[in-house]
Design a protein around this motif. Structure first.
Motif, PDB file in Angstrom:
ATOM      1  N   ARG A   1       0.813  -1.206   0.000  1.00 51.02           N
ATOM      2  CA  ARG A   1       0.000   0.000   0.000  1.00 51.02           C
ATOM      3  C   ARG A   1       0.849   1.258   0.000  1.00 51.02           C
ATOM      4  NH1 ARG A   1      -4.980  -0.954  -1.655  1.00 51.02           N
ATOM      5  NH2 ARG A   1      -6.293  -2.042  -0.170  1.00 51.02           N
ATOM      6  N   ARG A   2       0.368   2.306  -0.672  1.00 51.85           N
ATOM      7  CA  ARG A   2       1.046   3.593  -0.670  1.00 51.85           C
ATOM      8  C   ARG A   2       0.441   4.525   0.366  1.00 51.85           C
ATOM      9  NH1 ARG A   2       0.369   6.829  -5.086  1.00 51.85           N
ATOM     10  NH2 ARG A   2       2.301   7.951  -4.864  1.00 51.85           N
ATOM     11  N   ASN A   3      -0.852   4.394   0.602  1.00 50.83           N
ATOM     12  CA  ASN A   3      -1.542   5.299   1.526  1.00 50.83           C
ATOM     13  C   ASN A   3      -1.200   4.921   2.965  1.00 50.83           C
ATOM     14  OD1 ASN A   3      -3.667   6.367   3.208  1.00 50.83           O
ATOM     15  ND2 ASN A   3      -4.681   6.904   1.314  1.00 50.83           N
TER      16      ASN A   3
ATOM     17  N   ASP B   1      -4.455   5.129  -7.151  1.00 53.61           N
ATOM     18  CA  ASP B   1      -3.056   5.333  -6.776  1.00 53.61           C
ATOM     19  C   ASP B   1      -2.765   4.817  -5.372  1.00 53.61           C
ATOM     20  OD1 ASP B   1      -4.640   7.148  -5.587  1.00 53.61           O
ATOM     21  OD2 ASP B   1      -3.210   8.803  -5.665  1.00 53.61           O
ATOM     22  N   LEU B   2      -3.501   3.810  -4.930  1.00 56.87           N
ATOM     23  CA  LEU B   2      -3.282   3.316  -3.571  1.00 56.87           C
ATOM     24  C   LEU B   2      -2.141   2.316  -3.486  1.00 56.87           C
ATOM     25  CD1 LEU B   2      -6.910   2.725  -2.324  1.00 56.87           C
ATOM     26  CD2 LEU B   2      -5.399   4.580  -1.770  1.00 56.87           C
ATOM     27  N   ASP B   3      -1.758   1.725  -4.610  1.00 57.35           N
ATOM     28  CA  ASP B   3      -0.831   0.599  -4.561  1.00 57.35           C
ATOM     29  C   ASP B   3       0.480   0.911  -5.248  1.00 57.35           C
ATOM     30  OD1 ASP B   3      -2.624  -0.885  -3.227  1.00 57.35           O
ATOM     31  OD2 ASP B   3      -3.381  -1.933  -4.987  1.00 57.35           O
ATOM     32  N   ARG B   4       1.510   0.264  -4.751  1.00 60.21           N
ATOM     33  CA  ARG B   4       2.789   0.239  -5.432  1.00 60.21           C
ATOM     34  C   ARG B   4       2.823  -1.006  -6.307  1.00 60.21           C
ATOM     35  NH1 ARG B   4       5.997   2.394  -0.655  1.00 60.21           N
ATOM     36  NH2 ARG B   4       5.204   0.587   0.392  1.00 60.21           N
TER      37      ARG B   4
ATOM     38  N   VAL C   1       3.235   7.078   1.258  1.00 57.93           N
ATOM     39  CA  VAL C   1       4.467   6.864   2.016  1.00 57.93           C
ATOM     40  C   VAL C   1       5.704   6.905   1.133  1.00 57.93           C
ATOM     41  CG1 VAL C   1       3.522   5.628   3.970  1.00 57.93           C
ATOM     42  CG2 VAL C   1       4.003   4.399   1.880  1.00 57.93           C
TER      43      VAL C   1
ATOM     44  N   LEU D   1     -10.934   3.421   0.030  1.00 62.63           N
ATOM     45  CA  LEU D   1     -10.333   3.590   1.355  1.00 62.63           C
ATOM     46  C   LEU D   1     -11.322   3.292   2.476  1.00 62.63           C
ATOM     47  CD1 LEU D   1      -8.201   6.776   1.035  1.00 62.63           C
ATOM     48  CD2 LEU D   1      -7.553   4.737   2.227  1.00 62.63           C
TER      49      LEU D   1
ATOM     50  N   VAL E   1      -6.589  -5.582   2.161  1.00 65.43           N
ATOM     51  CA  VAL E   1      -5.332  -5.215   1.513  1.00 65.43           C
ATOM     52  C   VAL E   1      -5.458  -5.102   0.001  1.00 65.43           C
ATOM     53  CG1 VAL E   1      -3.878  -6.130   3.337  1.00 65.43           C
ATOM     54  CG2 VAL E   1      -4.517  -7.590   1.445  1.00 65.43           C
TER      55      VAL E   1
END
Lengths: 114, 178
Positions: A24-26, B86-89, A94, B28, B23
């Motif tokens: 996750r990035r958030n 844009d929540l994930d890498r 992050v 959100l 996950v």
């Protein structure tokens, strides 16, 4: 009661938490994944309390209570950090957090830009 | 397979399924709500495992306080209501490490316990756990209260930008403060 069922549940939850923390990035979602990992540990402790006959009875459950309190403290401080980060940078991603000390001029520019 | 086993299996499936959604979801707020489902299933798991007090504390503190705090944070950081992309890498290192940790621990625990049965012990009621805490675990309990105080003060200091940062915000005020 077959202890392998809750143990496997806890192991899978811990793996999911690890995946979530790395994926996750958030920052708020990262904290949620950390909660999953803490809960997996709690489930391990409670299950171990039923399977292992320790000298002190119910030690695992007492430890689980301690971990719950630690998780509450952790989430309080963690969210304070996240909200402060949002106030300073207007982002909670992050991987956009600079790890080096910002120079004063850049900091002032960022404040000007806001 | 007894009734407890069936219950544990069903609740474990609910917990792991909602954990997967926590996950992976793109919403959100929904992640927070799936977390409620996961934590509730775990609380029911604790009840089946005879840990009554831990189950109720879990419901009170996790579902009652921690999730509410997380949802507050979601709202205070102005998260979008709908799905966000844009929540994930990039996923493969996380999948590799997370899957490795999960499956490794699973293999370890399955190898340790196989398909054995244990008899459930006496229920961990508030009376028994309270006696245990105040008889054997008094010092950790007190240290924990100090830690809670430290976390409280830390959160207050963190969220007040005018504390402990000379020259950052209002130079006149910090100079006067010294």
């Amino acid at each position: 009661m077959r202890p392998v069922i809750p143990y496997v549940t806890a192991a899978l939850l811990f793996g999911l938490g690890t995946y979530g923390v790395l994926r996750r990035r958030n920052a708020v979602l990262v904290l949620m994944a950390v909660e999953l990992m803490l809960n997996a540990v709690n489930l391990i402790l409670v299950t171990a309390d039923t399977t292992v006959r320790a000298a002190l009875p119910h030690s695992g459950q007492v430890f689980a209570l301690f971990v719950i309190v630690l998780a509450a403290a952790e989430i309080g401080v963690g969210l304070a950090i996240v909200l402060q980060l949002y106030r300073l940078r207007a982002t909670v991603a992050v991987d956009e957090v600079p790890l080096t000390e910002p120079s004063p001029t850049v900091d002032a520019d960022a404040r000007e830009a806001r | 397979m007894t009734g407890a086993d069936v219950l544990l299996l069903a609740l474990g499936a609910v917990a792991v399924g909602s954990g997967v959604l926590v996950v992976t979801t793109k919403h959100l707020v929904r992640a927070g709500l799936y977390l409620v489902v996961c934590l509730g299933a775990l609380a029911a798991d604790y009840l089946v495992l005879t840990a009554e007090l831990v189950a109720w504390v879990q419901v009170l503190i996790y579902v009652g306080a921690v999730v509410v705090l997380l949802l507050f944070a979601v709202m205070l950081t102005r998260a979008p209501i709908g799905a966000s992309d844009d929540l994930d890498r990039p996923g493969w290192p996380a999948a590799l490490i997370g899957g490795g940790v999960g499956l490794g621990l699973t293999a370890l625990l399955v190898d340790a316990y196989r398909w054995t049965t244990v008899r459930l012990p006496d229920a961990g009621t508030a009376e028994r756990i309270g006696g245990e805490i105040f008889r054997s675990w008094v010092l950790p309990f007190e240290v924990l209260s100090v830690l809670l105080l430290a976390a409280l003060v830390g959160a207050v200091v963190l969220s007040r930008p005018d504390i402990g940062r000379p020259g950052a915000g209002q130079p006149g005020r910090t100079e006067a403060g010294r």
